[in-house]
Design an enzyme around this catalytic site. Structure first.
Site, PDB file in Angstrom:
ATOM      1  N   ALA A  33     -76.404  -9.527  29.489  1.00 46.03           N
ATOM      2  CA  ALA A  33     -76.753  -8.531  30.509  1.00 46.03           C
ATOM      3  C   ALA A  33     -76.367  -7.128  30.046  1.00 46.03           C
ATOM      4  O   ALA A  33     -77.147  -6.175  30.161  1.00 46.03           O
ATOM      5  CB  ALA A  33     -76.067  -8.870  31.835  1.00 46.03           C
ATOM      6  N   THR A  60     -72.293 -15.580  26.903  1.00 47.54           N
ATOM      7  CA  THR A  60     -73.663 -15.692  26.386  1.00 47.54           C
ATOM      8  C   THR A  60     -73.688 -16.443  25.064  1.00 47.54           C
ATOM      9  O   THR A  60     -74.472 -17.365  24.858  1.00 47.54           O
ATOM     10  CB  THR A  60     -74.258 -14.282  26.157  1.00 47.54           C
ATOM     11  OG1 THR A  60     -74.276 -13.600  27.386  1.00 47.54           O
ATOM     12  CG2 THR A  60     -75.663 -14.356  25.567  1.00 47.54           C
ATOM     13  N   ALA A  63     -73.590 -20.158  25.202  1.00 48.30           N
ATOM     14  CA  ALA A  63     -74.569 -20.909  26.001  1.00 48.30           C
ATOM     15  C   ALA A  63     -75.328 -21.872  25.101  1.00 48.30           C
ATOM     16  O   ALA A  63     -75.780 -21.513  24.016  1.00 48.30           O
ATOM     17  CB  ALA A  63     -75.526 -19.954  26.695  1.00 48.30           C
ATOM     18  N   GLN A  64     -75.471 -23.103  25.565  1.00 47.40           N
ATOM     19  CA  GLN A  64     -76.127 -24.123  24.739  1.00 47.40           C
ATOM     20  C   GLN A  64     -77.555 -24.390  25.201  1.00 47.40           C
ATOM     21  O   GLN A  64     -78.520 -24.166  24.478  1.00 47.40           O
ATOM     22  CB  GLN A  64     -75.332 -25.434  24.818  1.00 47.40           C
ATOM     23  CG  GLN A  64     -73.964 -25.360  24.197  1.00 47.40           C
ATOM     24  CD  GLN A  64     -73.226 -26.702  24.285  1.00 47.40           C
ATOM     25  OE1 GLN A  64     -73.687 -27.649  24.912  1.00 47.40           O
ATOM     26  NE2 GLN A  64     -72.068 -26.773  23.655  1.00 47.40           N
ATOM     27  N   GLY A  65     -77.671 -24.860  26.457  1.00 47.14           N
ATOM     28  CA  GLY A  65     -78.924 -25.427  26.965  1.00 47.14           C
ATOM     29  C   GLY A  65     -80.130 -24.572  26.667  1.00 47.14           C
ATOM     30  O   GLY A  65     -81.075 -25.001  25.999  1.00 47.14           O
ATOM     31  N   GLY A  66     -80.120 -23.345  27.154  1.00 43.06           N
ATOM     32  CA  GLY A  66     -81.236 -22.474  26.857  1.00 43.06           C
ATOM     33  C   GLY A  66     -81.556 -21.509  27.972  1.00 43.06           C
ATOM     34  O   GLY A  66     -80.701 -21.182  28.795  1.00 43.06           O
ATOM     35  N   GLU A 131     -83.821 -29.909  32.128  1.00 40.65           N
ATOM     36  CA  GLU A 131     -82.471 -29.908  32.701  1.00 40.65           C
ATOM     37  C   GLU A 131     -82.571 -30.192  34.193  1.00 40.65           C
ATOM     38  O   GLU A 131     -83.655 -30.126  34.783  1.00 40.65           O
ATOM     39  CB  GLU A 131     -81.764 -28.581  32.406  1.00 40.65           C
ATOM     40  CG  GLU A 131     -81.397 -28.459  30.929  1.00 40.65           C
ATOM     41  CD  GLU A 131     -80.621 -27.200  30.584  1.00 40.65           C
ATOM     42  OE1 GLU A 131     -79.802 -26.750  31.391  1.00 40.65           O
ATOM     43  OE2 GLU A 131     -80.859 -26.671  29.491  1.00 40.65           O
ATOM     44  N   ASP A 226     -62.023  -9.760  34.948  1.00 37.25           N
ATOM     45  CA  ASP A 226     -61.547  -8.371  34.974  1.00 37.25           C
ATOM     46  C   ASP A 226     -62.484  -7.454  35.771  1.00 37.25           C
ATOM     47  O   ASP A 226     -62.039  -6.627  36.556  1.00 37.25           O
ATOM     48  CB  ASP A 226     -61.423  -7.815  33.544  1.00 37.25           C
ATOM     49  CG  ASP A 226     -60.563  -8.702  32.670  1.00 37.25           C
ATOM     50  OD1 ASP A 226     -59.477  -9.094  33.121  1.00 37.25           O
ATOM     51  OD2 ASP A 226     -60.986  -9.011  31.553  1.00 37.25           O
ATOM     52  N   HIS A 247     -69.473 -27.454  35.688  1.00 35.02           N
ATOM     53  CA  HIS A 247     -70.421 -28.188  34.845  1.00 35.02           C
ATOM     54  C   HIS A 247     -69.913 -29.613  34.735  1.00 35.02           C
ATOM     55  O   HIS A 247     -68.737 -29.827  34.429  1.00 35.02           O
ATOM     56  CB  HIS A 247     -70.513 -27.533  33.469  1.00 35.02           C
ATOM     57  CG  HIS A 247     -71.689 -27.996  32.682  1.00 35.02           C
ATOM     58  ND1 HIS A 247     -71.781 -29.273  32.169  1.00 35.02           N
ATOM     59  CD2 HIS A 247     -72.843 -27.366  32.340  1.00 35.02           C
ATOM     60  CE1 HIS A 247     -72.939 -29.400  31.537  1.00 35.02           C
ATOM     61  NE2 HIS A 247     -73.605 -28.260  31.626  1.00 35.02           N
ATOM     62  N   ARG A 293     -76.058 -30.286  39.738  1.00 34.88           N
ATOM     63  CA  ARG A 293     -74.731 -30.323  39.110  1.00 34.88           C
ATOM     64  C   ARG A 293     -73.588 -30.654  40.060  1.00 34.88           C
ATOM     65  O   ARG A 293     -72.645 -31.342  39.688  1.00 34.88           O
ATOM     66  CB  ARG A 293     -74.420 -28.953  38.506  1.00 34.88           C
ATOM     67  CG  ARG A 293     -75.112 -28.755  37.229  1.00 34.88           C
ATOM     68  CD  ARG A 293     -74.762 -27.458  36.608  1.00 34.88           C
ATOM     69  NE  ARG A 293     -75.624 -27.356  35.444  1.00 34.88           N
ATOM     70  CZ  ARG A 293     -75.680 -26.330  34.644  1.00 34.88           C
ATOM     71  NH1 ARG A 293     -74.926 -25.277  34.871  1.00 34.88           N
ATOM     72  NH2 ARG A 293     -76.478 -26.317  33.620  1.00 34.88           N
ATOM     73  N   HIS A 354     -67.509 -23.471  35.243  1.00 37.93           N
ATOM     74  CA  HIS A 354     -68.547 -23.063  34.297  1.00 37.93           C
ATOM     75  C   HIS A 354     -69.125 -21.692  34.604  1.00 37.93           C
ATOM     76  O   HIS A 354     -69.305 -20.879  33.706  1.00 37.93           O
ATOM     77  CB  HIS A 354     -69.637 -24.129  34.352  1.00 37.93           C
ATOM     78  CG  HIS A 354     -70.749 -23.935  33.373  1.00 37.93           C
ATOM     79  ND1 HIS A 354     -70.538 -23.819  32.005  1.00 37.93           N
ATOM     80  CD2 HIS A 354     -72.096 -23.851  33.550  1.00 37.93           C
ATOM     81  CE1 HIS A 354     -71.720 -23.680  31.396  1.00 37.93           C
ATOM     82  NE2 HIS A 354     -72.669 -23.672  32.309  1.00 37.93           N
ATOM     83  N   ARG A 389     -76.432 -22.904  41.175  1.00 36.99           N
ATOM     84  CA  ARG A 389     -77.329 -22.281  40.191  1.00 36.99           C
ATOM     85  C   ARG A 389     -78.184 -23.325  39.482  1.00 36.99           C
ATOM     86  O   ARG A 389     -77.672 -24.337  39.001  1.00 36.99           O
ATOM     87  CB  ARG A 389     -76.500 -21.539  39.149  1.00 36.99           C
ATOM     88  CG  ARG A 389     -77.315 -20.842  38.083  1.00 36.99           C
ATOM     89  CD  ARG A 389     -76.408 -20.033  37.196  1.00 36.99           C
ATOM     90  NE  ARG A 389     -75.495 -20.880  36.460  1.00 36.99           N
ATOM     91  CZ  ARG A 389     -75.768 -21.438  35.280  1.00 36.99           C
ATOM     92  NH1 ARG A 389     -76.938 -21.232  34.709  1.00 36.99           N
ATOM     93  NH2 ARG A 389     -74.870 -22.174  34.677  1.00 36.99           N
TER      94      ARG A 389
HETATM   95  C1  SIN Z   1     -75.905 -26.380  29.610  1.00 39.03           C
HETATM   96  O1  SIN Z   1     -76.334 -26.286  28.477  1.00 39.03           O
HETATM   97  O2  SIN Z   1     -75.752 -27.443  30.192  1.00 39.03           O
HETATM   98  C2  SIN Z   1     -75.529 -25.124  30.334  1.00 39.03           C
HETATM   99  C3  SIN Z   1     -76.725 -24.441  30.784  1.00 39.03           C
HETATM  100  C4  SIN Z   1     -76.409 -23.624  31.995  1.00 39.03           C
HETATM  101  O3  SIN Z   1     -75.305 -23.633  32.473  1.00 39.03           O
HETATM  102  O4  SIN Z   1     -77.330 -22.998  32.524  1.00 39.03           O
END
Ligand code: SIN
Length: 552
Positions: A33, A60, A63-66, A131, A226, A247, A293, A354, A389
């Site tokens: 951001a 950022t 971050a894995q998923g996408g 997902e 912060d 998560h 989730r 998370h 989310r």
């Molecule tokens: C994940 O890769 O599971 C995290 C993706 C997310 O939190 O949006």
């Protein structure tokens, strides 16, 4: 007056004794951001980005998923909006969600034009992962499970090339500076240069989240809330602070740092099983492992308690090893580092904090309630996540609202006029009377307390006890004037932990990520509202904001 409310500035400084730096736009935070905002704002003026760590240390980059985005003919913005609203459990704001999803494709296209390399199939088409909560596969990814790193790298390069952007790394923002209640920059601390007063015509807060308030978290060490704390000290209005997303699947190896095991792994067919190998999510939700989730996290807690085990397991043995290693190279490597052979063994997992859904109230241009201050990314509460989310919507949020913030700040430069005089800043504090406590010990105790009492399941007595403990620590910590980032962070963590606990105690219902065992039902009549919090003389002042309804 209570001690948390007394502090306007954490540090004492005299304006005419510290170096002054001038910029048009100050951006606090170097994640998606902040960088996207900086790039946009630099079309209008000079931009200074300050970040307390180095590059690639933001949420950022981890971050894995996408990034969830409508990018194919079989998908539609209407469908993505519907999925986002559904998961938001009645608190999603339609206007911002509509903006997020309709502007998303153009923002992602721009990112690709800037060189982001997302995974493609043999025909050159972008690969799309699945997902939870998404009606179809729409999550773009890079290097399998290293999407955040690729996006961060692309934006960092773009920012470095921009002639009007300067970046200060290792530069800790202690507080936002206000004159006559207008934000006009920040007081920062750099280990080499000490305190610096940064004067900015517009300030964009993009400082990220609060995962480190919890013992169990996917977040890197920088996520100490912060920005939220310093904005609260200026009097900015916050909202939905009770909404903290956990998560479900973080690798659990006692003594090791927790590692996220992306939801995309379940999207590729992984099962959640107990220690006997029994698949259990089918008992809890028709979507099984791809249930929302909050449902999966609570089911895991139930199974951990039923089996008296510190974790449950992901079973990926039925996914061919080569396919798993190619699709999730970082996760595969992490498992290998712990001698786990995913083709034969289960991966131990449990839920952890998370994503901070709550944050600063912002309007459609990302302006906070403090003139001169904008906010985007995890520190803001745009209303797009509601009470839960949708997976992989947050990178999109950072891009879209980062760009909006940069543009809004840039366009305001033309109308800016000087406000007040620096020498009017007063940071005097009364001298501390109480003994010092061991901050490291307090921090560990706070994180354990938050996980135990303000975590996935909450109830009145434990929330009361949590608030009592945080107030107690606050009496010894908030009256001190410290001189290093670790200590200021600790003060920020206590400040925001207290707000989360107060907000969680206030909402006497269950909705999305906020689950009260003593109020297990959703109460739309009373609680289908955003709850706001702002600093008051006698303590935090609660209020409400209506939900922005979808058109009929
Ligand atoms: C994940 O890769 O599971 C995290 C993706 C997310 O939190 O949006």
């Amino acid at each position: 007056m209570d001690l948390y409310e007394q502090r306007r500035y954490l540090s004492t400084f005299t304006a005419n004794r510290v170096p002054h730096i001038f910029t048009d736009v100050l951006v606090i935070g170097g994640g998606i951001a902040g960088l996207r905002a900086a790039i946009e704002a630099s079309r209008y003026g000079d931009v200074l980005v300050v970040t307390k760590s180095g590059p690639f240390r933001s949420n950022t980059a981890f971050a894995q998923g996408g990034i969830a985005v409508v990018f194919s003919d079989d998908d539609s913005c209407e469908q993505h909006i519907a999925d986002t609203l559904q998961v938001a459990c009645g608190l999603g704001d339609y206007g911002p969600i509509d903006t997020l999803i309709r502007r998303g494709p153009a923002e992602v296209k721009e990112l690709l034009d800037w060189g982001a390399r997302f995974d493609r199939d043999s025909d050159g088409k972008l690969c799309r992962g699945r997902e939870a909560g998404h009606g179809l596969s729409r999550v773009l990814h890079a290097d399998g499970d290293a999407t955040g790193h690729e996006i961060a790298e692309t934006l960092i390069h773009r920012a470095i090339e921009a002639p009007r952007i300067r970046v200060f790394y290792q530069c800790f923002t202690i507080d936002l500076v206000t004159l006559d209640d207008v934000c006009c920059g920040a007081i920062t601390y750099h280990p080499k240069y000490g305190h610096q007063l940064v004067w900015a015509k517009q300030t964009i807060l993009a400082s990220g989240g609060a995962g480190r308030l919890f013992r169990e978290t996917t977040n890197p060490e920088i996520a100490t809330a912060d920005g939220t704390a310093m904005a609260y000290r200026t009097g900015a209005v916050l909202r939905d602070m009770e909404m903290v997303q956990f998560h479900p699947t973080t690798m659990y190896v006692a003594g090791a740092t927790r590692t996220l095991i992306s939801e995309a792994v379940r999207g590729e067919g992984a099962y959640l099983v107990d220690r006997q190998g029994r698949r259990f999510m089918t008992d809890y939700h028709p979507d099984a492992e791809l249930a929302p989730r909050d449902v999966v996290s609570r089911a895991i807690l139930t199974e951990m308690s039923r089996t008296k085990s510190p974790c449950v397991f992901l079973d990926v043995r039925h996914i061919p090893r080569d396919r798993f290693a190619k699709r999730f190279p970082s996760i595969y490597e992490r498992c290998r580092q712990f001698d786990m052979d995913v083709a034969h063994e289960f991966i131990p997992v449990r839920p952890s904090a998370h994503y901070m859904i709550g944050g600063l109230v912002v309007d459609q241009d990302t302006r906070t309630t403090v003139p001169g201050l904008l906010a985007c990314g995890e520190v803001a509460c745009t209303g797009v996540h509601g009470a839960n989310r949708l997976a992989s919507n947050s990178l999109l949020e950072g891009l879209v609202f980062g760009a909006i913030a940069g543009r809004a700040a840039g366009e305001s430069l033309a109308h800016w006029s000087a406000n007040g005089h620096p020498s009017l800043i007063s940071t005097a504090t009364t001298k501390a009377r109480r003994v010092e406590l061991d901050l490291e010990d307090i921090r560990n105790s706070l994180r354990a307390l938050m996980t135990r009492s303000v975590g996935i399941e909450r109830e009145m007595q434990r929330l009361d006890e949590a608030i009592h403990d945080i107030d107690f620590w606050g009496r010894y910590v908030m009256d001190k004037t410290f001189d290093k980032p670790y200590d200021w962070e600790s003060q920020n963590m206590l400040t925001v932990a207290r707000l989360i606990a107060l907000a969680a105690r206030n909402r006497t219902e269950s909705r999305g990520v906020h689950h009260r065992t003593d109020f297990p039902n959703t109460d739309d009549q009373r609680w289908r509202v955003h709850v706001t919090l702002r600093r008051g003389d006698e303590g935090p002042v609660l209020g409400t904001n209506p939900v922005d309804e979808a058109p009929a």
